[in-house]
Design an enzyme around this catalytic site. Structure first.
Site, PDB file in Angstrom:
ATOM      1  N   SER A  32      57.487  80.280  94.190  1.00  0.00           N
ATOM      2  CA  SER A  32      58.131  79.034  93.776  1.00  0.00           C
ATOM      3  C   SER A  32      59.646  79.170  93.735  1.00  0.00           C
ATOM      4  O   SER A  32      60.345  78.209  93.432  1.00  0.00           O
ATOM      5  CB  SER A  32      57.614  78.589  92.403  1.00  0.00           C
ATOM      6  OG  SER A  32      57.870  79.582  91.423  1.00  0.00           O
ATOM      7  N   GLY A  41      54.211  82.001  99.281  1.00  0.00           N
ATOM      8  CA  GLY A  41      53.616  82.185  97.967  1.00  0.00           C
ATOM      9  C   GLY A  41      54.588  82.443  96.844  1.00  0.00           C
ATOM     10  O   GLY A  41      54.285  83.216  95.939  1.00  0.00           O
ATOM     11  N   GLN A  44      52.531  74.787  95.444  1.00  0.00           N
ATOM     12  CA  GLN A  44      53.278  74.073  94.414  1.00  0.00           C
ATOM     13  C   GLN A  44      54.684  73.751  94.903  1.00  0.00           C
ATOM     14  O   GLN A  44      55.196  74.381  95.839  1.00  0.00           O
ATOM     15  CB  GLN A  44      53.370  74.923  93.146  1.00  0.00           C
ATOM     16  CG  GLN A  44      52.031  75.170  92.462  1.00  0.00           C
ATOM     17  CD  GLN A  44      52.181  76.121  91.293  1.00  0.00           C
ATOM     18  OE1 GLN A  44      52.644  77.247  91.443  1.00  0.00           O
ATOM     19  NE2 GLN A  44      51.786  75.669  90.109  1.00  0.00           N
ATOM     20  N   CYS A  84      65.374 120.225  91.981  1.00  0.00           N
ATOM     21  CA  CYS A  84      66.276 119.309  91.276  1.00  0.00           C
ATOM     22  C   CYS A  84      65.920 119.229  89.790  1.00  0.00           C
ATOM     23  O   CYS A  84      66.789 119.299  88.940  1.00  0.00           O
ATOM     24  CB  CYS A  84      66.204 117.928  91.929  1.00  0.00           C
ATOM     25  SG  CYS A  84      67.056 116.615  91.032  1.00  0.00           S
ATOM     26  N   CYS A  88      68.809 112.672  91.541  1.00  0.00           N
ATOM     27  CA  CYS A  88      69.110 112.695  92.975  1.00  0.00           C
ATOM     28  C   CYS A  88      68.690 111.440  93.711  1.00  0.00           C
ATOM     29  O   CYS A  88      69.025 111.261  94.877  1.00  0.00           O
ATOM     30  CB  CYS A  88      68.478 113.920  93.636  1.00  0.00           C
ATOM     31  SG  CYS A  88      66.670 113.839  93.781  1.00  0.00           S
ATOM     32  N   PHE A 143      51.535  84.030  88.715  1.00  0.00           N
ATOM     33  CA  PHE A 143      52.113  83.846  87.382  1.00  0.00           C
ATOM     34  C   PHE A 143      52.245  82.391  86.967  1.00  0.00           C
ATOM     35  O   PHE A 143      52.019  82.062  85.810  1.00  0.00           O
ATOM     36  CB  PHE A 143      53.483  84.536  87.309  1.00  0.00           C
ATOM     37  CG  PHE A 143      53.371  86.028  87.355  1.00  0.00           C
ATOM     38  CD1 PHE A 143      53.185  86.765  86.211  1.00  0.00           C
ATOM     39  CD2 PHE A 143      53.418  86.697  88.557  1.00  0.00           C
ATOM     40  CE1 PHE A 143      53.041  88.140  86.244  1.00  0.00           C
ATOM     41  CE2 PHE A 143      53.287  88.074  88.622  1.00  0.00           C
ATOM     42  CZ  PHE A 143      53.097  88.795  87.457  1.00  0.00           C
ATOM     43  N   THR A 154      46.939  86.714  95.535  1.00  0.00           N
ATOM     44  CA  THR A 154      45.791  86.144  94.825  1.00  0.00           C
ATOM     45  C   THR A 154      44.502  86.376  95.600  1.00  0.00           C
ATOM     46  O   THR A 154      43.433  86.555  95.009  1.00  0.00           O
ATOM     47  CB  THR A 154      45.993  84.641  94.584  1.00  0.00           C
ATOM     48  OG1 THR A 154      46.257  83.983  95.833  1.00  0.00           O
ATOM     49  CG2 THR A 154      47.160  84.390  93.631  1.00  0.00           C
ATOM     50  N   HIS A 167      61.713  93.708  92.700  1.00  0.00           N
ATOM     51  CA  HIS A 167      61.255  93.792  91.319  1.00  0.00           C
ATOM     52  C   HIS A 167      60.608  95.120  90.988  1.00  0.00           C
ATOM     53  O   HIS A 167      60.117  95.314  89.887  1.00  0.00           O
ATOM     54  CB  HIS A 167      60.255  92.664  91.030  1.00  0.00           C
ATOM     55  CG  HIS A 167      60.828  91.296  91.200  1.00  0.00           C
ATOM     56  ND1 HIS A 167      60.045  90.174  91.299  1.00  0.00           N
ATOM     57  CD2 HIS A 167      62.107  90.880  91.310  1.00  0.00           C
ATOM     58  CE1 HIS A 167      60.820  89.114  91.450  1.00  0.00           C
ATOM     59  NE2 HIS A 167      62.070  89.523  91.463  1.00  0.00           N
ATOM     60  N   VAL A 202      48.178  80.698 101.902  1.00  0.00           N
ATOM     61  CA  VAL A 202      48.977  81.538 102.791  1.00  0.00           C
ATOM     62  C   VAL A 202      48.109  82.310 103.781  1.00  0.00           C
ATOM     63  O   VAL A 202      48.501  82.505 104.943  1.00  0.00           O
ATOM     64  CB  VAL A 202      49.884  82.505 101.987  1.00  0.00           C
ATOM     65  CG1 VAL A 202      51.032  81.753 101.353  1.00  0.00           C
ATOM     66  CG2 VAL A 202      49.095  83.283 100.955  1.00  0.00           C
TER      67      VAL A 202
END
Length: 350
Positions: free
Chosen positions: A216, A214, A242, A177, A144, A64, A57, A133, A258
């Protein structure tokens, strides 16, 4: 921007608890807790950090589930605010502090739920980082497995073809490849990538201290990884404004920004936070790799309870149960992670 990232995900009913109130430790308590954290870091031999959207942030990328987070604003029928793009965002003090901790041998491994690519662009070595993620700047060959870190976002999401082909040359340079490249960004119920999950789970089991920054910790299974450290007798520190899902498991909870916490931690440790000089990709650290091979994460994850199997798919607990009843192909709850689809990375950071 995380707004565009969020818009690119498929519809999902349960995005977790959003807009929870934030708490701030009084200045004296904050100083005391940071001193305690510094002591824990000094007395630990294997420290793992876990990062969520809250560390970005300060770089202008919205989180989110915060008071002005993407999902929070969506619930209110409002448009989220943003200050930058993924390409223009710069690593925060926290990103750079983590890089210096790794360089000094304090931080042994970093587990991130973020897709913004700021850890990689800060120069953090990729072999010491698990991006569970995905990364908006990374695409991977489906043939490959070669990954490419680009200067701009790759343009697709949800493990889709990017329209480019792999350039890896075969033996003696006869031909390349030419496998199709796909993005590494997971959608809600995609399986996590085997490599990153194996590395993250192995590091968490070896750690005697896990520090979350940072996040939850609502998204499974990423949010449950720090508990592997607790299971093995290690300590858990949670830094978040939070409440988090695992507050009761924490040995120390710090309620503060943070960047402020990490700046004061570095001062306590006698370390300087380096300046960011521009995007710099480092594939491997200069640290001598350990001889112990990574352990498989499958059975060790089933520690929450005998009745609650561990999921290798992305999403909140309630959302996963709801989705399983709607889909013919549910997440492989009881299968080995080896059976998971190869190039996957869990989406939606907290």
């Amino acid at each position: 921007m995380s707004v565009n990232y969020a818009a690119g995900l498929s519809p999902y009913a349960d995005k977790g608890k959003c807009g929870l109130p934030e708490f701030f430790d009084p200045p004296d308590d904050l100083e005391r807790k940071i001193h305690e954290l510094a002591s824990l870091v000094r007395n630990s031999s294997y420290v793992v950090f876990h990062t969520g959207a809250g560390i970005s942030t300060a770089s202008g990328i919205p989180d989110f589930r915060g008071p002005n987070g993407v999902w929070t604003m969506e619930e209110r029928g409002l448009a989220p605010k943003f200050d930058t793009t993924f390409e223009n965002a710069q690593p925060s003090k926290t990103h750079m502090a983590l890089l210096e901790l790794q360089r000094k041998g304090v931080l042994r491994f970093l587990v991130s739920q973020n897709v913004d690519g700021l850890h990689v662009r800060s120069g953090f070595p990729r072999n010491k980082l698990a991006e569970l993620h995905g990364n908006m700047f990374v695409e991977e060959c489906i043939k490959c497995g070669k990954q490419y870190v680009r200067d701009t976002v790759v343009g697709t999401m949800g493990l889709k073809p990017t329209g480019r082909l792999c350039e890896v040359s075969k033996r003696r340079g006869l031909r390349s490849c030419r496998g199709k490249l796909m993005d590494t960004i997971l959608d809600w119920e995609d399986s996590l990538p085997d490599r990153d999950l194996n590395l993250a789970s192995d590091a968490c089991r070896k750690a005697d201290l896990s520090v979350t920054l940072g996040t939850s910790l609502q998204i499974k299974p990423s949010g449950d990884l720090p508990l592997l450290t607790k299971k093995k007798g290690g300590k858990l520190v949670i830094v978040n404004l939070q409440p988090t899902k695992h507050d009761k498991q924490a040995d120390l909870r710090i309620h503060g920004y943070v960047d402020e916490v990490m700046t004061k931690l570095m001062k306590n440790l006698g370390l300087e936070i380096p300046e960011w000089t521009g995007p710099h990709v480092v594939e491997e650290s200069t640290e001598v790799p350990e001889s112990k091979p990574p352990a498989k994460p499958s059975t060790d994850f089933k520690f929450r309870s005998k009745e609650e199997p561990f999921s290798y798919c992305n999403g909140t607990e309630e959302g996963q149960e709801h989705a399983a009843s709607l889909r013919h192909e549910s997440c492989p709850l009881d299968s080995s992670p080896v059976a998971a689809k190869r190039p996957k990375t869990e989406p939606l950071p907290t």
